[in-house]
Motif scaffolding. Sequence first.
Motif, PDB file in Angstrom:
ATOM      1  N   GLU A   1      -9.955   1.379   2.334  1.00  0.00           N
ATOM      2  CA  GLU A   1     -11.029   0.947   1.435  1.00  0.00           C
ATOM      3  C   GLU A   1     -10.701   1.295  -0.016  1.00  0.00           C
ATOM      4  OE1 GLU A   1     -14.520   2.814   2.926  1.00  0.00           O
ATOM      5  OE2 GLU A   1     -14.605   1.614   4.767  1.00  0.00           O
ATOM      6  N   LYS A   2     -10.205   2.505  -0.237  1.00  0.00           N
ATOM      7  CA  LYS A   2      -9.875   2.934  -1.600  1.00  0.00           C
ATOM      8  C   LYS A   2      -8.722   2.105  -2.168  1.00  0.00           C
ATOM      9  CE  LYS A   2     -11.400   7.762  -1.200  1.00  0.00           C
ATOM     10  NZ  LYS A   2     -10.967   9.179  -1.267  1.00  0.00           N
ATOM     11  N   LEU A   3      -7.703   1.858  -1.340  1.00  0.00           N
ATOM     12  CA  LEU A   3      -6.549   1.099  -1.814  1.00  0.00           C
ATOM     13  C   LEU A   3      -6.900  -0.369  -2.033  1.00  0.00           C
ATOM     14  CD1 LEU A   3      -3.766   2.785   0.304  1.00  0.00           C
ATOM     15  CD2 LEU A   3      -3.946   2.825  -2.185  1.00  0.00           C
TER      16      LEU A   3
ATOM     17  N   GLY B   1       0.780  -1.233   0.000  1.00  0.00           N
ATOM     18  CA  GLY B   1       0.000   0.000   0.000  1.00  0.00           C
ATOM     19  C   GLY B   1       0.806   1.275   0.000  1.00  0.00           C
ATOM     20  N   SER B   2       1.759   1.393  -0.917  1.00  0.00           N
ATOM     21  CA  SER B   2       2.474   2.654  -1.106  1.00  0.00           C
ATOM     22  C   SER B   2       3.106   2.665  -2.485  1.00  0.00           C
ATOM     23  CB  SER B   2       3.557   2.864  -0.043  1.00  0.00           C
ATOM     24  OG  SER B   2       4.742   2.144  -0.364  1.00  0.00           O
TER      25      SER B   2
ATOM     26  N   SER C   1      -0.136  14.121  -0.692  1.00  0.00           N
ATOM     27  CA  SER C   1      -1.320  14.365  -1.517  1.00  0.00           C
ATOM     28  C   SER C   1      -1.777  13.123  -2.248  1.00  0.00           C
ATOM     29  CB  SER C   1      -1.033  15.468  -2.537  1.00  0.00           C
ATOM     30  OG  SER C   1       0.032  15.077  -3.394  1.00  0.00           O
ATOM     31  N   GLU C   2      -0.912  12.081  -2.296  1.00  0.00           N
ATOM     32  CA  GLU C   2      -1.278  10.844  -2.967  1.00  0.00           C
ATOM     33  C   GLU C   2      -0.534   9.666  -2.345  1.00  0.00           C
ATOM     34  OE1 GLU C   2      -0.149  10.993  -7.087  1.00  0.00           O
ATOM     35  OE2 GLU C   2       1.990  10.739  -6.640  1.00  0.00           O
ATOM     36  N   THR C   3      -1.061   8.487  -2.600  1.00  0.00           N
ATOM     37  CA  THR C   3      -0.381   7.240  -2.267  1.00  0.00           C
ATOM     38  C   THR C   3      -0.747   6.257  -3.374  1.00  0.00           C
ATOM     39  OG1 THR C   3       0.010   5.582  -0.555  1.00  0.00           O
ATOM     40  CG2 THR C   3      -2.245   6.412  -0.752  1.00  0.00           C
ATOM     41  N   GLY C   4      -0.643   4.970  -3.134  1.00  0.00           N
ATOM     42  CA  GLY C   4      -0.980   4.051  -4.206  1.00  0.00           C
ATOM     43  C   GLY C   4      -0.693   2.607  -3.861  1.00  0.00           C
ATOM     44  N   ILE C   5      -0.711   1.771  -4.864  1.00  0.00           N
ATOM     45  CA  ILE C   5      -0.439   0.339  -4.740  1.00  0.00           C
ATOM     46  C   ILE C   5       0.755  -0.022  -5.618  1.00  0.00           C
ATOM     47  CG2 ILE C   5      -1.291  -1.978  -5.332  1.00  0.00           C
ATOM     48  CD1 ILE C   5      -2.620  -1.065  -2.844  1.00  0.00           C
ATOM     49  N   SER C   6       1.657  -0.810  -5.066  1.00  0.00           N
ATOM     50  CA  SER C   6       2.753  -1.401  -5.833  1.00  0.00           C
ATOM     51  C   SER C   6       2.590  -2.919  -5.811  1.00  0.00           C
ATOM     52  CB  SER C   6       4.112  -1.038  -5.218  1.00  0.00           C
ATOM     53  OG  SER C   6       4.305   0.364  -5.154  1.00  0.00           O
ATOM     54  N   ILE C   7       2.644  -3.547  -6.969  1.00  0.00           N
ATOM     55  CA  ILE C   7       2.720  -5.007  -7.053  1.00  0.00           C
ATOM     56  C   ILE C   7       4.181  -5.355  -7.290  1.00  0.00           C
ATOM     57  CG2 ILE C   7       2.004  -7.096  -8.274  1.00  0.00           C
ATOM     58  CD1 ILE C   7      -0.609  -5.781  -8.926  1.00  0.00           C
ATOM     59  N   MET C   8       4.786  -6.032  -6.328  1.00  0.00           N
ATOM     60  CA  MET C   8       6.242  -6.168  -6.295  1.00  0.00           C
ATOM     61  C   MET C   8       6.672  -7.610  -6.088  1.00  0.00           C
ATOM     62  SD  MET C   8       6.909  -4.873  -2.402  1.00  0.00           S
ATOM     63  CE  MET C   8       8.468  -5.739  -2.316  1.00  0.00           C
TER      64      MET C   8
END
Length: 313
Positions: free
Chosen positions: A168-170, A110-111, A131-138
């Motif tokens: 929830e969003k992530l 989750g970053s 201001s943002e974050t995200g998902i990394s598939i690693m």
Amino acid sequence: MEKIKVIFCGTPQIGADILTALTEMENVEIVLVISQPDRPVGRKKELKPTPVKEVALLNNLKIIQPVKISEAYDEIAKIESDFIVTCAYGQFVPTKILDLPRIDSINIHGSLLPKYRGGAPIQYAIKNGDSETGISIMKMVKKMDAGDYYIQESIKIEDCDDTGTMFEKLAKLGQKMIKENLVKIYNNELRPIAQNEDQVTFSKNISTEEERINWDDSTVNVWNHIRSLSPWPIAHTFKGEERYKIQKVKILNNNVEQKPGTIVDINENGINVQTNNGQVQIQLIQKPGKKMMEASAYKLTNLSDLKVGDYFE
């Protein structure tokens, strides 16, 4: 194509959401689910299944819950798999297990790596005012969250967000990404990208002491701190020896330049508290031994344990 055989490791709700997405993929077969042991919860300390276990049982999937995953090596090694997929499992997975799948072991983190390696990336993104974050598939490697990543997607952190809404969003973003990209990884259509080690930051698990509010910080930092810990584990503050949990505040433009932590006003909207450069208004508060409640109740019902001029340490 033959079905992609997946061993899934996860524990909390975000992991359960990813597992649900995998069960919805027609070309995926979940051959094993691994989750943390059930834990006692609540005042009665009743054992409650993990959210991942609940999804596994709902879908009649084989599940194991070893205290240490290394102890289950022999059982895992007997199961033929293409991938191990993990999301918020909560244990380090040894290299000898990561090496078992035919293709790869991957993690949904989750970053936007290399930012916020570790166990609390969502909390730190909010706490630091990102201001943002995200998902990394690693790719999973022995070093924590240090593997090359196959793909990343970002998402905005809105002012109305807290850790609960961002989870929830992530989770939804992670569901979309695993559905769109697992087959691509299987078919070798995505090339892993090395993380920039010069840009690495960490998000270690948050201690109880770090949950405490520092009123001598800026208004924005106090606001970010509180929403980063909402709805769990919840920020707290002390008045004398009594600990109050504070789940929600909003920023005020007021500043009467009192000592940080001073209760400046109690009104029908909440409890105004001084920071080092302004004020926040407490909107949800929990007094010792009671349930979380609207802070406006202090004005509307004449509660007496907090009053104007009192001081949160």
